[in-house]
Design an enzyme around this catalytic site. Sequence first.
Site, PDB file in Angstrom:
ATOM      1  CB  VAL A  16      -0.970  -0.005   1.208  1.00 43.37           C
ATOM      2  CG1 VAL A  16      -1.844   1.238   1.199  1.00 43.37           C
ATOM      3  CG2 VAL A  16      -1.848  -1.253   1.191  1.00 43.37           C
ATOM      4  CB  VAL A 134     -13.792  -0.888   5.061  1.00 40.17           C
ATOM      5  CG1 VAL A 134     -14.920  -1.766   4.536  1.00 40.17           C
ATOM      6  CG2 VAL A 134     -13.718  -0.971   6.580  1.00 40.17           C
ATOM      7  CB  ILE A 138     -15.120   0.120  -2.433  1.00 34.13           C
ATOM      8  CG1 ILE A 138     -14.846  -1.028  -3.413  1.00 34.13           C
ATOM      9  CG2 ILE A 138     -16.584   0.536  -2.486  1.00 34.13           C
ATOM     10  CD1 ILE A 138     -15.619  -2.313  -3.105  1.00 34.13           C
ATOM     11  N   GLY A 189       0.249 -15.783  -5.293  1.00 38.29           N
ATOM     12  CA  GLY A 189       0.277 -14.485  -4.601  1.00 38.29           C
ATOM     13  C   GLY A 189      -1.086 -13.907  -4.260  1.00 38.29           C
ATOM     14  CD  GLU A 192      -1.687 -11.243   3.783  1.00 34.29           C
ATOM     15  OE1 GLU A 192      -0.803 -11.319   4.641  1.00 34.29           O
ATOM     16  OE2 GLU A 192      -2.441 -10.280   3.652  1.00 34.29           O
ATOM     17  CG  ASP A 203      -9.411  -8.992   6.236  1.00 35.24           C
ATOM     18  OD1 ASP A 203      -8.507  -8.185   6.483  1.00 35.24           O
ATOM     19  OD2 ASP A 203     -10.205  -8.854   5.284  1.00 35.24           O
ATOM     20  CE  LYS A 207     -10.823  -5.783   4.716  1.00 34.77           C
ATOM     21  NZ  LYS A 207     -10.523  -6.799   3.707  1.00 34.77           N
ATOM     22  N   GLY A 304      -4.953  -4.319  -2.884  1.00 35.15           N
ATOM     23  CA  GLY A 304      -3.970  -4.058  -3.932  1.00 35.15           C
ATOM     24  C   GLY A 304      -3.313  -2.695  -3.788  1.00 35.15           C
TER      25      GLY A 304
HETATM   26  N1  HSE Z   1      -6.357  -9.788   2.995  1.00 36.43           N
HETATM   27  C1  HSE Z   1      -7.314  -8.794   2.618  1.00 36.43           C
HETATM   28  C2  HSE Z   1      -8.270  -9.387   1.586  1.00 36.43           C
HETATM   29  C3  HSE Z   1      -6.596  -7.597   2.072  1.00 36.43           C
HETATM   30  O1  HSE Z   1      -8.013 -10.493   1.086  1.00 36.43           O
HETATM   31  O2  HSE Z   1      -9.295  -8.787   1.277  1.00 36.43           O
HETATM   32  C4  HSE Z   1      -7.429  -6.359   2.012  1.00 36.43           C
HETATM   33  O3  HSE Z   1      -7.895  -5.948   3.249  1.00 36.43           O
END
Ligand code: HSE
Length: 431
Positions: A16, A134, A138, A189, A192, A203, A207, A304
């Site tokens: 980022v 989040v 977007i 890729g 992770e 995750d 959000k 991204g």
């Molecule tokens: N690991 C998160 C995803 C990255 O796959 O959406 C973006 O927050």
Amino acid sequence: MLQKRIKVGLLGLGTVGSGVYRILTEGKTTVREKAGVDLELERILVRNLKRRRRVDVAAGLLTTDPGAILGDPDIDIVVEVLGGEEPARSYIEEALRAGKQVVTANKEVMAKHGADLLQVARERGVDLFFEASVAGGIPILRTLQESLAGEDVEAVYGIVNGTTNYILTAMDSKGLDFAEVLTEAQASGYAEADPTADIAGHDAARKLVILASLAFNTRVPLDQVYCTGIEGITAADIAAARELGYVIKLLAIARRDGGRVEARVHPALLPQGHPLAAVNGVFNAVLVEGRAVGTLMFYGAGAGQMPTGSAVVGDVIAAARNLGAGARGIIATGFARAGEIIPMEEVETRYYLRLRVAPEPGVLGTVTRCCGAGGVELVSLDVKNWGKDSADLFLRTQPAKEKAFRRVLVALDREPQVYAVESAIRIEGEG
Ligand code: HSE
């Protein structure tokens, strides 16, 4: 005195951070015009000065000392794109206490510590922006806080994790099992090296906390978000779902019910015609249901370098505009107001069940009786693979409270004719 030249310190130059660097430097003129002030990238915190980077950065800009940014009185805006809880949280707090504007992309910090950090920002009279935390590119958070400020939001839900959506999409299109797709996604890729937070739904839950707190102007504590991941989803479920007219997605759902809020993350069957069913690969989408505005859908890249960098730079410009005008921006008040969360046992959903049963007369009656005794009505019951040793049953239920559904599972478990409940997945998008 109003400022015309504003200095920015960047904490982190990973995926980022590199995007932020590129947008700020390559689009300098536009950024200046839009910010109404000159923005200067003064210093960048990195872990290792010698590491090869995605972007060409003058060595003089780099530092390994956070104090060179946090303690520099000339730096007006601090951008945190380190990720992870610590030291990111401490750096954000230190920058706010030093009276700096702060922009962060950090969902973990905002979901866990957003209320405290926003309180510090309020006390110090500075802004804390977090649009990029989040759904990457977007612009949903500012939309909720500004454009939809007059709206009575009833629900906010969607696909907010790209990794799991990529995996589920690939399982569907290639007919592969979860483990096979995960290995492939890591090799290419898209996932992770340690994808636990994505796969287990954490995750998406982080959000959802941020989305719901802004949408309902009520704090949603992370530990009260019901959360199940996609580890248990099999190729057989996806194939069965498709045959019944559904796709399987990991959904993050928050809904207001009177004064209370329900908040949950879990895989769900969605009718193939549902707008979220067409959101594939790493893309994200968020739907907002408002009393006056109706249903809105926001779709795009949820992660991204450049999409997330775009959201961060939008916040940097907002922070710079405020500094230029001697003003403060929007205050995310929702984080400050404790609300009541609906316990999962009381949440009502439909269910899809896949059972392996004894291929014996009366087995359908047994299963129907277990559902009825638990207080759950069936919509359909399909039989497949009626063999010598076992048969597969596919059930869909009417909406029922989670506690009723759990009673059914206990009842099924006690029946000798029911060998196994292979899958139990909620159904969404059918009213
Ligand atoms: N690991 C998160 C995803 C990255 O796959 O959406 C973006 O927050």
